[in-house]
Design an enzyme around this catalytic site. Sequence first.
Site, mmCIF file in Angstrom:
data_model
loop_
_atom_site.group_PDB
_atom_site.id
_atom_site.type_symbol
_atom_site.label_atom_id
_atom_site.label_comp_id
_atom_site.label_asym_id
_atom_site.label_seq_id
_atom_site.Cartn_x
_atom_site.Cartn_y
_atom_site.Cartn_z
ATOM 1 C CB CYS A 2 129.830 39.108 52.374
ATOM 2 S SG CYS A 2 128.705 38.556 50.819
ATOM 3 N NE ARG A 27 135.984 40.380 52.792
ATOM 4 C CZ ARG A 27 136.845 39.651 53.304
ATOM 5 N NH1 ARG A 27 138.134 39.997 53.465
ATOM 6 N NH2 ARG A 27 136.712 38.404 52.993
ATOM 7 C CD1 TRP A 77 130.179 41.252 45.068
ATOM 8 C CD2 TRP A 77 129.807 39.219 45.088
ATOM 9 N NE1 TRP A 77 130.521 40.800 43.870
ATOM 10 C CE2 TRP A 77 130.362 39.356 43.666
ATOM 11 C CE3 TRP A 77 129.981 37.615 45.261
ATOM 12 C CZ2 TRP A 77 130.648 38.727 42.835
ATOM 13 C CZ3 TRP A 77 129.967 36.721 44.366
ATOM 14 C CH2 TRP A 77 130.596 37.327 43.116
ATOM 15 C CG ASN A 102 131.394 37.241 55.072
ATOM 16 O OD1 ASN A 102 130.468 37.698 54.792
ATOM 17 N ND2 ASN A 102 132.518 37.615 55.415
ATOM 18 N N GLY A 103 129.840 33.512 52.980
ATOM 19 C CA GLY A 103 129.790 31.899 52.533
ATOM 20 C C GLY A 103 128.721 31.537 51.769
ATOM 21 C CD GLU A 487 146.498 41.541 35.638
ATOM 22 O OE1 GLU A 487 146.041 40.461 35.496
ATOM 23 O OE2 GLU A 487 146.305 42.152 36.445
ATOM 24 C CE LYS A 491 143.670 44.395 37.213
ATOM 25 N NZ LYS A 491 144.385 43.468 37.759
ATOM 26 C CD GLU A 494 139.741 43.463 37.322
ATOM 27 O OE1 GLU A 494 139.176 42.724 38.134
ATOM 28 O OE2 GLU A 494 140.945 43.347 37.184
ATOM 29 C CG HIS A 510 146.066 30.068 13.660
ATOM 30 N ND1 HIS A 510 146.000 29.390 12.604
ATOM 31 C CD2 HIS A 510 147.372 30.203 14.205
ATOM 32 C CE1 HIS A 510 147.371 29.139 12.119
ATOM 33 N NE2 HIS A 510 148.164 29.826 13.105
ATOM 34 C CE LYS A 610 142.260 43.378 46.461
ATOM 35 N NZ LYS A 610 142.817 43.478 45.182
HETATM 36 C C1 F6R Z 1 141.565 41.042 39.225
HETATM 37 C C2 F6R Z 1 141.662 40.581 40.423
HETATM 38 C C3 F6R Z 1 141.000 38.901 40.429
HETATM 39 C C4 F6R Z 1 141.831 38.266 41.455
HETATM 40 C C5 F6R Z 1 141.151 36.838 41.620
HETATM 41 C C6 F6R Z 1 141.973 35.950 42.499
HETATM 42 O O1 F6R Z 1 142.127 42.358 39.053
HETATM 43 O O2 F6R Z 1 141.770 41.030 41.502
HETATM 44 O O3 F6R Z 1 140.767 38.453 39.076
HETATM 45 O O4 F6R Z 1 142.956 38.017 40.946
HETATM 46 O O5 F6R Z 1 139.961 36.956 42.224
HETATM 47 O O6 F6R Z 1 142.196 36.619 43.739
HETATM 48 P P1 F6R Z 1 143.259 36.092 44.791
HETATM 49 O O7 F6R Z 1 144.522 36.536 44.152
HETATM 50 O O8 F6R Z 1 143.106 36.886 46.129
HETATM 51 O O9 F6R Z 1 143.190 34.689 44.993
#
Ligand code: F6R
Length: 615
Positions: A2, A27, A77, A102-103, A487, A491, A494, A510, A610
């Site tokens: 948030c 965010r 969020w 937030n939190g 990775e 990507k 998500e 396996h 984010k």
């Molecule tokens: C994927 C993504 C998330 C962050 C994860 C950790 O594209 O962005 O998986 O990598 O939430 O976030 P940070 O790096 O900010 O601790």
Amino acid sequence: MCGIVGGVTDQNITPLLLEGLNRLEYRGYDSSGLIVLSKQNSFERARSVGKVSNLEMNLKSRSKEINGKIGIAHTRWATHGEPSSLNAHPHISKNTVSVVHNGIIENYLELKNIQIKQGYEFKSETDTEVIAHSIDSEMQLGSSLVESVQKAVKSFEGSYGIGVISSKYPDQIIAARKGSPLLIGISENGNYIASDQMALLSKTNKFIFLEEGDIAEVKLDKVTIYDLDGKLVNRPVQKSKLKAGQVDKGNFNHFMQKEIFEQPQAIRDTLESRITNDSVISSSFGHKADEIFRSIDQIQIAACGTSYNAGLVAKYWIEDIAKIPCHVEIASEYRYRRPILLDNTLFVTLSQSGETADTLEALKAAKKINNTLKSLCISNSAESSLTRLSDLTFLTHAGPEIGVASTKAFTTQLVSLALLMCSIGKLKGYISRRQESEIVNGLKKLPGLINEALLQETQIKQLAKSFTNKNSALFLGRGTMYAIAMEGALKLKEISYIHAEAYPAGELKHGPIALIDKNMPVIAIAPNDELLEKLKSNLQEVKSRGSKMLVFEDENSKVQSMDSMKVIPITSNLGRISAPIIFTIPLQLLSYHVALSREADVDKPRNLAKSVTVE
Ligand code: F6R
């Protein structure tokens, strides 16, 4: 997660709140809202589900403008309570107190039951409403607004970054933080609060970063800060180097696309002042880095999501090249285990935001287990909870990353980890001067190699169309490419919502090979390394099960293209360090274009935020 923005100014605050919300939308964004105190000191509030543009429409559709010089706003969020207008912040108690938060207040049910007995009526399913009522009930007992917040927060378990206004104190906002970031923006026309400096960059570049437990009284011309114990404290005003323009899309269609293309520059910036012609400046990890690096015998990395994938790549490098044992663990698991942490461990957290709650808690848990450990945080955020808690900090200098899917943060984390591996290996005597010089020269070539890989965009865009109607995809790699396959899969899932999994190619037989048929596309990464022939055999196993394959290869790998297997050479002669970084690029482009072909909201994928500042 948030976002919070608020301010006390000499002008109408509503445009600033809306601009701040737009800048914070990345965010978290299932709903948003704002509240201002009108000239008559009454609350005027608007809340809407969905994007901030819905809130803007809501405001435009009103017969009377929402106008006032003091206000707070929030992008939400959802955690407690579904996304709805009623659950959107700000929340109000008895028309006296309004709060954005937030939190998570973990003991909110307990507090709610007490407050119901006191006669408070709950209008939402959120945990935040108990904050508003707690503050109001302290005010009813005669405390001032700031005293009421100081008393109320003592009953909260969990985390909070809050902004509070009251109709009885029309000249001030109270800001308080514990476990969720909050800062104060200082300007001549007023003072502001926000969870992230980006919200305020058009108004000021001067910020005070509140520390754990701080409570601030923010007025038009004065900011007073109290610490956890209620003592008056001075926190430094810091000048941000960020500029409002850095958080615009420029000529790109999406932030994600812009950030993919910014990678050559982001890597140049990350390397700048950290290397000489042929060596790594290990003191760029902090002035005590040399001493700490010499003393360590193992490395424990904790991170989440994309940052965790970067850690996995680093494990291969650190053990293969620097010869130090290295473990990598998902932070949300680590924090609840009782791991063994030997003395002389360097505990490394990786985090773009520096605010991920699980990673922060993993670090705190590790410190409790062994208080001799040394910690290093690799982050893209200079002033963050993680950097403050770590002995050493290394900033990735990727610049603001707005797209929810991490791109340039990942590749700059890899570059930073390569520098870490090289510094430690050199100081421990496992990396020779010649090796160091080779590594540094390899890193310097990365921006050019990435530019070359980016040239494949048109071809990848074309290939992405064949994924539009798929439900699943499998990513294969071996060695560091397994981590890159993870990775790639993360990507794709998500942002395009296609189910994607990654496997080390040797593990296929396996179990996962049972999944393979013509509807399951397989994406493989084929660097020209010692495992290439093994990978080629794995690809044959897939081919004979009828899958359509897409292989990104080193030109010298010479994987044979055929009807069922499209092979795209990315570049040639990649080394152990450059290969995982360069092969990330086509996977980012692939997920970006697949998501576009499915008309998904690339920069703001559903259900994601984010920066995940709650558990
Ligand atoms: C994927 C993504 C998330 C962050 C994860 C950790 O594209 O962005 O998986 O990598 O939430 O976030 P940070 O790096 O900010 O601790």
